[in-house]
Design a protein around this motif. Structure first.
Motif, PDB file in Angstrom:
ATOM      1  N   GLN A 163      67.145  29.714  15.325  1.00 50.11           N
ATOM      2  CA  GLN A 163      66.282  30.126  15.738  1.00 50.11           C
ATOM      3  C   GLN A 163      66.041  30.269  17.035  1.00 50.11           C
ATOM      4  O   GLN A 163      66.261  30.856  18.006  1.00 50.11           O
ATOM      5  N   TRP A 164      65.548  31.675  17.078  1.00 51.24           N
ATOM      6  CA  TRP A 164      64.943  32.467  17.497  1.00 51.24           C
ATOM      7  C   TRP A 164      63.441  33.444  18.156  1.00 51.24           C
ATOM      8  O   TRP A 164      62.648  33.759  17.192  1.00 51.24           O
ATOM      9  N   PRO A 165      63.201  33.126  19.164  1.00 51.08           N
ATOM     10  CA  PRO A 165      63.685  33.521  20.427  1.00 51.08           C
ATOM     11  C   PRO A 165      63.070  31.385  20.965  1.00 51.08           C
ATOM     12  O   PRO A 165      62.969  31.029  20.374  1.00 51.08           O
ATOM     13  N   ALA A 166      64.458  30.993  22.152  1.00 52.98           N
ATOM     14  CA  ALA A 166      63.566  30.322  22.487  1.00 52.98           C
ATOM     15  C   ALA A 166      62.857  29.944  23.359  1.00 52.98           C
ATOM     16  O   ALA A 166      62.073  28.512  23.304  1.00 52.98           O
ATOM     17  N   THR A 167      62.477  30.643  24.009  1.00 54.37           N
ATOM     18  CA  THR A 167      61.478  30.494  25.088  1.00 54.37           C
ATOM     19  C   THR A 167      60.145  32.395  24.378  1.00 54.37           C
ATOM     20  O   THR A 167      61.071  33.428  24.419  1.00 54.37           O
ATOM     21  N   LEU A 168      59.150  32.186  24.428  1.00 51.48           N
ATOM     22  CA  LEU A 168      58.040  33.667  24.828  1.00 51.48           C
ATOM     23  C   LEU A 168      56.946  33.006  24.854  1.00 51.48           C
ATOM     24  O   LEU A 168      56.363  32.543  25.127  1.00 51.48           O
ATOM     25  N   VAL A 169      56.759  34.465  25.751  1.00 49.64           N
ATOM     26  CA  VAL A 169      55.081  33.906  26.421  1.00 49.64           C
ATOM     27  C   VAL A 169      54.490  35.673  26.400  1.00 49.64           C
ATOM     28  O   VAL A 169      54.799  36.531  26.174  1.00 49.64           O
ATOM     29  N   GLN A 170      53.527  35.180  25.446  1.00 53.22           N
ATOM     30  CA  GLN A 170      52.720  36.287  25.112  1.00 53.22           C
ATOM     31  C   GLN A 170      50.964  36.244  24.942  1.00 53.22           C
ATOM     32  O   GLN A 170      50.425  35.346  25.255  1.00 53.22           O
ATOM     33  N   PRO A 171      50.223  37.522  25.032  1.00 51.85           N
ATOM     34  CA  PRO A 171      48.676  37.948  25.566  1.00 51.85           C
ATOM     35  C   PRO A 171      48.591  37.528  24.915  1.00 51.85           C
ATOM     36  O   PRO A 171      48.776  37.455  23.548  1.00 51.85           O
ATOM     37  N   VAL A 172      47.199  36.836  24.627  1.00 52.51           N
ATOM     38  CA  VAL A 172      46.240  36.688  23.634  1.00 52.51           C
ATOM     39  C   VAL A 172      46.146  38.494  22.936  1.00 52.51           C
ATOM     40  O   VAL A 172      45.909  39.154  23.691  1.00 52.51           O
ATOM     41  N   GLY A 217      65.879  23.644  13.519  1.00 56.61           N
ATOM     42  CA  GLY A 217      66.618  24.125  14.849  1.00 56.61           C
ATOM     43  C   GLY A 217      66.226  23.652  16.421  1.00 56.61           C
ATOM     44  O   GLY A 217      65.499  22.545  16.434  1.00 56.61           O
ATOM     45  N   ASN A 218      66.159  24.347  17.256  1.00 56.53           N
ATOM     46  CA  ASN A 218      66.113  23.689  18.114  1.00 56.53           C
ATOM     47  C   ASN A 218      64.625  24.192  18.788  1.00 56.53           C
ATOM     48  O   ASN A 218      64.189  23.957  19.732  1.00 56.53           O
ATOM     49  N   GLY A 219      64.348  24.899  18.533  1.00 57.34           N
ATOM     50  CA  GLY A 219      62.967  25.344  18.544  1.00 57.34           C
ATOM     51  C   GLY A 219      62.434  26.917  19.148  1.00 57.34           C
ATOM     52  O   GLY A 219      63.109  26.850  20.243  1.00 57.34           O
ATOM     53  N   THR A 220      60.979  26.906  19.270  1.00 57.46           N
ATOM     54  CA  THR A 220      60.705  27.836  20.519  1.00 57.46           C
ATOM     55  C   THR A 220      59.327  27.716  20.966  1.00 57.46           C
ATOM     56  O   THR A 220      58.660  27.153  20.166  1.00 57.46           O
ATOM     57  N   ARG A 221      59.967  27.322  22.194  1.00 58.19           N
ATOM     58  CA  ARG A 221      58.576  27.151  23.227  1.00 58.19           C
ATOM     59  C   ARG A 221      57.700  28.522  23.080  1.00 58.19           C
ATOM     60  O   ARG A 221      57.829  29.462  23.965  1.00 58.19           O
ATOM     61  N   LEU A 222      56.272  28.995  22.758  1.00 58.11           N
ATOM     62  CA  LEU A 222      55.393  29.678  22.389  1.00 58.11           C
ATOM     63  C   LEU A 222      53.873  29.395  24.191  1.00 58.11           C
ATOM     64  O   LEU A 222      53.617  28.412  23.265  1.00 58.11           O
TER      65      LEU A 222
END
Lengths: 113, 111
Positions: free
Chosen positions: A6-15, A105-110
């Motif tokens: 599962q990817w990505p592990a972390t993600l920062v996205q704008p509204v 999976g190890n998850g995605t932090r959004l």
């Protein structure tokens, strides 16, 4: 042996931006596939599950959609993210037979900003 | 919502003590499963108990199921610091192919 990626592990996205999270499973065929969301300190909410290619069941009406273009690939998407879409997204699979466990999976932090 | 509930929400014990957590659910089920989640990670399957079973053991884990009360309990004996994690129950309804999770119990084992 079977593995789930599962990817990505972390993600920062704008509204308002789009989203695509991908999950693939190896070592098995025709698995059932799942997307869950976990809010901070909370339980898991089932978002979508699929029992075969192109077969998607939605549990909760929301800003998200899922697709299964290949047997072992599951994609979670959004056209326009909302702040409330922030969370920990987990993909999982099961053999599809009764009385079988889920494998995560190890998850995605959004984080939607 | 088909989500179950765990009780207590948080539990803190000394190493070597037993930890018991409970799960209640709402619908008829095919089976009930317990999972463990370390902080920021995916869940790991611990044990599955079928609807026609009342008790099951696996190592230091003991699970009971009472379908008449729609409840289950997980007992971890002789706890270790490494058991510190969140524990979730999940139910698979008779309709199958779906798994509904409880709200989780956060277990802290103090060395």
């Amino acid at each position: 042996s079977q593995t789930i990626h599962q990817w990505p592990a972390t993600l920062v996205q704008p509204v308002g931006s789009p989203l695509s999270l991908e999950c693939t499973v190896e070592g098995t065929s025709n698995p059932n596939l799942y997307w869950y969301r976990q809010a901070a300190g909370r339980g898991l909410q089932l978002l979508f599950y699929s029992v075969g290619i192109g077969q998607i069941s939605s549990e909760v009406p929301q800003n998200l959609s899922a697709s299964r273009p290949q047997d072992r690939q599951f994609i979670l998407s959004s056209k326009k993210l909302l702040l409330s879409d922030s969370g920990f997204y987990l993909c999982a699979w099961s053999p599809g037979q009764g009385n079988s466990p889920l494998h995560f999976g190890n998850g995605t932090r959004l984080t939607v900003t | 919502s088909q989500q179950g509930e765990e009780d207590p929400q948080a539990l803190s014990i000394q190493e070597g003590e037993n930890a018991t957590m409970n799960c209640s659910y709402k619908t008829s089920i095919n089976n009930l499963q317990w999972y463990r989640q370390n902080s920021g990670r995916g869940l790991v399957h611990l044990i599955l108990i079928r609807s026609n079973e009342r008790e099951k053991h696996s190592g230091r884990l003991r699970v009971t199921l009472d379908t008449s009360k729609k409840s289950s309990s997980l007992l971890i004996t002789a706890s270790r610091a490494a058991d510190t994690a969140s524990y979730f129950c999940a139910t698979e309804p008779y309709t199958r192919n779906q798994f509904y999770f409880g709200t989780g119990t956060s277990l802290t084992v103090i060395p």
